[in-house]
Design a protein around this motif. Structure first.
Motif, short mmCIF file in Angstrom:
data_model
loop_
_atom_site.label_atom_id
_atom_site.label_comp_id
_atom_site.label_asym_id
_atom_site.label_seq_id
_atom_site.Cartn_x
_atom_site.Cartn_y
_atom_site.Cartn_z
N ARG A 357 -24.59 -18.68 14.06
CA ARG A 357 -23.30 -18.00 14.16
C ARG A 357 -22.34 -18.63 13.15
NH1 ARG A 357 -26.13 -15.09 16.46
NH2 ARG A 357 -25.93 -14.16 18.52
N MET A 377 -16.48 -13.44 23.76
CA MET A 377 -16.93 -12.05 23.94
C MET A 377 -17.43 -11.87 25.36
SD MET A 377 -16.47 -10.84 20.92
CE MET A 377 -17.41 -9.35 20.81
N SER A 379 -18.91 -9.69 28.75
CA SER A 379 -19.94 -8.66 28.88
C SER A 379 -19.28 -7.31 28.68
CB SER A 379 -20.53 -8.65 30.30
OG SER A 379 -21.19 -9.82 30.52
N GLY A 387 -21.30 -12.36 24.75
CA GLY A 387 -21.67 -12.90 23.45
C GLY A 387 -22.26 -14.29 23.60
N SER A 390 -20.39 -17.19 21.22
CA SER A 390 -19.02 -17.49 21.61
C SER A 390 -18.98 -18.12 23.00
CB SER A 390 -18.16 -16.23 21.57
OG SER A 390 -18.58 -15.32 22.55
N ASN A 391 -19.82 -17.65 23.91
CA ASN A 391 -19.80 -18.23 25.26
C ASN A 391 -20.36 -19.64 25.28
OD1 ASN A 391 -18.91 -16.51 27.73
ND2 ASN A 391 -19.60 -15.13 26.12
#
Ligand code: FES
Length: 546
Positions: A357, A377, A379, A387, A390-391
């Protein structure tokens, strides 16, 4: 070829979706069986012949024949013990009450009685409703009654007023089966036909998919892609040798990140991907995509991002900037020098693989810390995972480590000139723009900066106080989802429209424009800037090639 690849991919997705629908609906048919889907679980056969013996019509056959000399056939039947003539005319069938000689009319009581006579289930009548046809009964558009039975299958019985015939039984299994039929036949009109526009389109798409697949396969064969002894691409070569090269498409020629500079006399011609992803100046300077060319001794190759290294980042602070954007501050295991606007390639562990990423540094170069803005991001809907990258990053605890490579990227300030520096961004695209603005403002003689930032609402305006405090940078926030009740008196709408309105009064040869934000915003902004005539060489943008 790029367009063909793109279309091939999307067509394959459409076809896969339809094949999955065929499989699911086909399995459903096989498991459920005809009786289970018919809606006739509680329907009894008609017994009109036995009842006919009890009928004693007041109007005889001869009388009916005289009234309808064109009739092809006249038949006497019993409807709940009352005689009914069914008269078949050249283009219609009419029903006559054999006692009164008038057209048959079924009232609610009789409809309910007929429905019950056709019903063998355990339920009782729940409601009776007058209807005109029903979407549940194909081809029946006449006035009638719908009789709902309170039973385990939610049975509905339709009775025609003109004929007193029980038209159909429907129930919940039938409704499910009906949708399975619609999906299987791709026929959402209920006509149950394979001969319609959607099927023709699917056939043409399948034909296109096969042909384009063959063409692409042929191209791969010609390129030697399946030959284990084929020459490697420069990207593969660099990766095998451990040189860090940015890539987010794995060599597919779609991200535009794997740039190298070729030097020599016999440079390969730009491929379609390069013509699409690199600008004219870059191509003229020998910049190419390393995934697009095989290793060759005919020229020299230089990595564009030479200062790249692997590093281990340690999270030292985390703060929620806005409801959706988190600021993460890391220290690096080594001294990492970078230019404002560059990004790092994070390696995110996920199950048994490592995902790549990209995140841009959000401050001007700083040896001691690296700051990133991560848009968390969620769900998109239940059952779809949020995401991954990002998570993962947003859930790191202070003190945690993450591996990264970088810095990469050429989204940097233009060489010193007297132009106004215009920044247009949205969402997490603020990170490289903030870095560039900070770097410009840190100069001894900063150029005038103008920053348009788009967000959904006021809460999403990250770093607002900082930007409002700059003397040398004019900050214009633009909200897209605000209402009068919010009391917002600033700009509303799309951020690029506010920027364009401002640019309309500017000398377009005296601005350098930097754009970063969500793909739709980026696309719309780049198109608008080109449309108003800003020279392409004056526009820089960063979309991580996604
Ligand atoms: S890796 Fe070369 S374009 Fe993406």
């Amino acid at each position: 070829m790029r367009f063909m690849q793109w279309l091939h991919r999307w067509v394959s997705l459409i076809l896969v979706v339809q094949v999955v629908l065929w499989l699911i609906s086909g399995f459903f048919f096989a498991l459920t069986g005809h009786q289970g889907m018919s809606g006739h679980q509680y329907m009894v056969p008609k017994k009109t012949l036995t009842e006919l013996r009890k009928v004693a019509p007041k109007f005889g056959f001869e009388e009916i024949k005289q009234r309808f000399p064109n009739a092809h056939a006249v038949e006497l039947v019993s409807v709940a013990g009352v005689g009914q003539y069914q008269v078949t005319l050249p283009d219609d069938v009419i029903y006559i009450d054999a006692n009164t000689g008038s057209h048959w009319n079924t009232d609610e009581t009789l409809a309910t009685q007929l429905a019950l006579r056709s019903y063998s289930g355990p339920g009782r009548v729940e409601s009776v409703e007058r209807v005109t046809g029903s979407e549940e009964v194909i081809g029946w558009n006449a006035p009638g009654f719908r009789v709902d039975m309170a039973d385990d299958l939610n049975t509905r019985i339709y009775v025609d007023i003109a004929s007193a015939q029980v038209v159909e039984h429907r129930n919940t299994p039938w409704t499910i089966a009906d949708w399975a039929f619609r999906l299987h036949f791709m026929d959402y009109s209920g006509g149950r036909s394979f001969n319609h526009l959607l099927i023709w389109s699917a056939g043409l798409l399948a034909l296109w998919f096969s042909l384009s697949g063959l063409i692409l396969l042929g191209r791969n064969l010609i390129n030697g892609d399946f030959n284990p002894r084929r020459k490697k691409t420069w990207l593969e070569q660099f990766q095998q040798q451990g040189h860090p090269v940015a890539s987010s498409c794995g060599g597919g020629g779609t991200c535009g990140l794997c740039k190298v500079t070729l030097k020599g006399d016999n440079l390969p011609k730009p491929t379609d991907s390069e013509n699409a992803l690199l600008n004219r100046d870059e191509l003229n300077a020998g910049v190419r995509l390393s995934c697009q060319h095989k290793v060759s001794t005919a020229y020299n190759v230089e990595l564009v991002d030479k200062a790249v290294s692997d590093t281990r980042l340690t999270l030292v602070s985390k703060r929620q900037l806005t409801p959706s954007i988190v600021e993460l501050t890391f220290t690096s295991s080594g001294n990492l020098t970078y230019q404002a606007g560059q990004f790092m390639q994070f390696r995110i562990p996920h199950i048994d693989e490592v995902l790549i990423r990209h995140y841009s540094m959000a401050t001007c170069p700083d040896l001691n810390k690296l700051v990133f803005n991560v848009r968390q991001m969620p769900s998109p809907q239940e059952g779809v995972p949020p995401g991954v990258g990002s998570n993962y990053l947003c859930h790191l605890e202070v003190g945690a480590n993450v591996d990264a490579t970088g810095p990469f990227g050429d989204f940097q300030l233009t060489e010193q000139n007297n132009n106004t520096q215009v920044f247009i961004g949205g969402g997490a695209g603020i990170a490289p723009l903030r870095s560039l603005i900070q770097a410009e403002q840190a100069k001894q003689q900063p150029r005038h900066c103008v920053f348009f930032y788009g967000a959904r609402n006021e809460d999403e305006l990250c770093y607002r106080d900082e930007f409002e405090a700059y003397d040398g940078a004019a900050y214009t926030p633009v909200l897209s989802e605000t209402t009068k009740a919010d009391g917002w008196s600033g700009n509303t709408g799309f951020v690029h429209e506010a920027a364009l309105a401002w640019l309309a009064n500017e000398d377009l040869n005296a601005v350098d424009v930097y754009v970063c934000g969500p793909p739709p915003m980026l696309k719309a902004t780049l198109k608008a800037l080109t449309d108003i005539g800003i020279n392409r060489s004056r526009i820089r943008f960063d979309d991580f090639g996604i």
